[in-house]
Design an enzyme around this catalytic site. Structure first.
Site, PDB file in Angstrom:
ATOM      1  N   ASP A  87       0.843  -1.000  -0.062  1.00 50.32           N
ATOM      2  CA  ASP A  87      -0.002  -0.187   0.213  1.00 50.32           C
ATOM      3  C   ASP A  87       0.634   1.158  -0.253  1.00 50.32           C
ATOM      4  O   ASP A  87       1.694   1.132   0.118  1.00 50.32           O
ATOM      5  CB  ASP A  87      -0.863  -0.187   1.019  1.00 50.32           C
ATOM      6  CG  ASP A  87      -0.024  -0.271   2.502  1.00 50.32           C
ATOM      7  OD1 ASP A  87       0.738  -0.476   2.978  1.00 50.32           O
ATOM      8  OD2 ASP A  87      -1.225  -0.705   3.263  1.00 50.32           O
ATOM      9  N   ASN A 155      -8.319  -1.645  13.270  1.00 51.13           N
ATOM     10  CA  ASN A 155      -9.203  -1.569  13.029  1.00 51.13           C
ATOM     11  C   ASN A 155      -9.990  -3.360  11.935  1.00 51.13           C
ATOM     12  O   ASN A 155     -10.636  -3.707  11.374  1.00 51.13           O
ATOM     13  CB  ASN A 155     -10.750  -1.049  12.236  1.00 51.13           C
ATOM     14  CG  ASN A 155      -9.842  -0.938  11.155  1.00 51.13           C
ATOM     15  OD1 ASN A 155      -8.648  -1.060  11.088  1.00 51.13           O
ATOM     16  ND2 ASN A 155     -10.146   0.926  10.565  1.00 51.13           N
ATOM     17  N   HIS A 157      -7.568  -3.749  10.041  1.00 46.57           N
ATOM     18  CA  HIS A 157      -7.553  -3.798   8.065  1.00 46.57           C
ATOM     19  C   HIS A 157      -6.253  -4.294   7.862  1.00 46.57           C
ATOM     20  O   HIS A 157      -5.391  -4.952   8.681  1.00 46.57           O
ATOM     21  CB  HIS A 157      -7.622  -2.310   7.967  1.00 46.57           C
ATOM     22  CG  HIS A 157      -6.283  -1.509   8.153  1.00 46.57           C
ATOM     23  ND1 HIS A 157      -6.472  -0.108   8.889  1.00 46.57           N
ATOM     24  CD2 HIS A 157      -4.969  -0.749   7.884  1.00 46.57           C
ATOM     25  CE1 HIS A 157      -5.703   0.183   9.314  1.00 46.57           C
ATOM     26  NE2 HIS A 157      -4.397  -0.370   8.494  1.00 46.57           N
ATOM     27  N   GLU A 162      -9.864  -1.666   4.428  1.00 44.63           N
ATOM     28  CA  GLU A 162     -10.561  -0.733   5.814  1.00 44.63           C
ATOM     29  C   GLU A 162     -12.285  -1.498   5.768  1.00 44.63           C
ATOM     30  O   GLU A 162     -12.355  -2.058   4.852  1.00 44.63           O
ATOM     31  CB  GLU A 162     -10.990   0.786   5.270  1.00 44.63           C
ATOM     32  CG  GLU A 162      -9.479   1.113   5.090  1.00 44.63           C
ATOM     33  CD  GLU A 162      -9.600   1.489   6.454  1.00 44.63           C
ATOM     34  OE1 GLU A 162      -9.097   1.174   7.868  1.00 44.63           O
ATOM     35  OE2 GLU A 162      -9.038   2.911   7.229  1.00 44.63           O
TER      36      GLU A 162
END
Ligand code: GLP
Length: 265
Positions: A87, A155, A157, A162
């Site tokens: 990413d 969270n 991810h 996400e």
């Protein structure tokens, strides 16, 4: 019901049950990081031109320190590997401190002497991000991933997939969640709101998947991801779909949080 029918049914039930994700627990973060580095090294020993997808993040700093020192100890040649990354923020230049490309050049690509032509970098400054995401996805598609290493976000991810990202999504531009914006602000970073990420579908196709986390907070994320049925609300839970190819590497505090969660279910 004839005995053979019963046996057949039992056999089907047994073979459709997915094995659990392999958990490797180490007493210290450093030992766990070394185990991750050893897996990367042995992948390259067995396949010198392996396609490896590298993550960024604080978790990976000891992993890459151990990897560089193992490379120096063993002189294993990394010059033929194909190095991808997971990413990158949209709008970041490699020389900015937030850049994942900059992080990987400094901590992995340069010290391992990976030639420029074998580095597959996302261009955070691309004029057309959609075109850039497609270009990167095409590269991943033509280079099947042998090993992907992952961290886990606040969270659940993975990469920048996400919550609520469909599990069949390929490389795309993600809108970053409030949790990530808050974390990045706490870390004194610029407020990037979007990021390129390899999709969950790209990750799940990898031949081998390592997910790494240290400390109680990461252990709680592992608990949500592994001790509950897969759901798009927790992206890392998608790994259960390919559990036979997934190893989670963690230290004792993370494993304790993972196990504590299991016992309450
Ligand atoms: C970041 C990255 C992920 C990384 C995760 C954990 O947002 N997109 O690829 O795995 O968050 O980062 P850290 O190890 O710094 O907690």
């Amino acid at each position: 019901m004839a005995l053979t029918e019963k046996l057949t049914i039992t056999h089907i039930e047994l073979t459709t049950k997915k094995p659990d994700i392999t958990i490797r627990e180490f007493a210290t973060e450093r030992e766990a990081a070394r185990a991750v580095a050893q897996t990367i090294l042995s992948t390259v020993i067995h396949k010198p031109d392996a396609v490896i997808m590298f993550p960024t993040g604080q978790t990976q700093i000891p992993v890459y320190e151990e990897l560089v020192s193992l490379k120096e100890e063993t002189c294993v040649d990394f010059s033929k590997i194909h190095a991808f990354h997971l990413d990158e923020y949209v709008g970041v230049a490699p020389e900015e401190k937030e850049s994942f490309v900059g992080f990987l050049r400094e901590k992995v690509f340069d010290p391992l002497h990976i030639p420029y032509e074998n580095r597959y970098e996302i261009d955070g400054m691309a004029a057309d991000p959609e075109v850039e995401a497609k270009r990167y996805n095409d590269l991943i598609t033509t280079h099947p991933i042998d090993l992907v290493i992952l961290g886990i976000g606040p969270n659940g991810h993975i990469g920048f997939n996400e919550p609520n990202t469909p599990f069949d999504r390929e490389t795309h531009i993600a809108t970053l969640s409030q949790e990530v914006l808050f974390r990045d602000e706490k870390r004194g970073q610029q407020p990037f709101t979007h990021a390129y990420t390899a999709g969950i579908a790209n990750i799940l196709r990898a031949k081998q998947i390592l997910i790494v986390g240290f400390g109680e907070e990461k252990g709680k994320e592992f608990d949500k991801a592994f001790n509950n049925p897969p759901t798009v609300q927790c992206p890392a839970s998608a790994l259960q779909r390919v559990s036979d190819r997934v190893t989670a590497i963690m230290d004792t505090p993370a494993a304790a949080a993972l196990n504590a969660g299991k016992q309450t279910k």
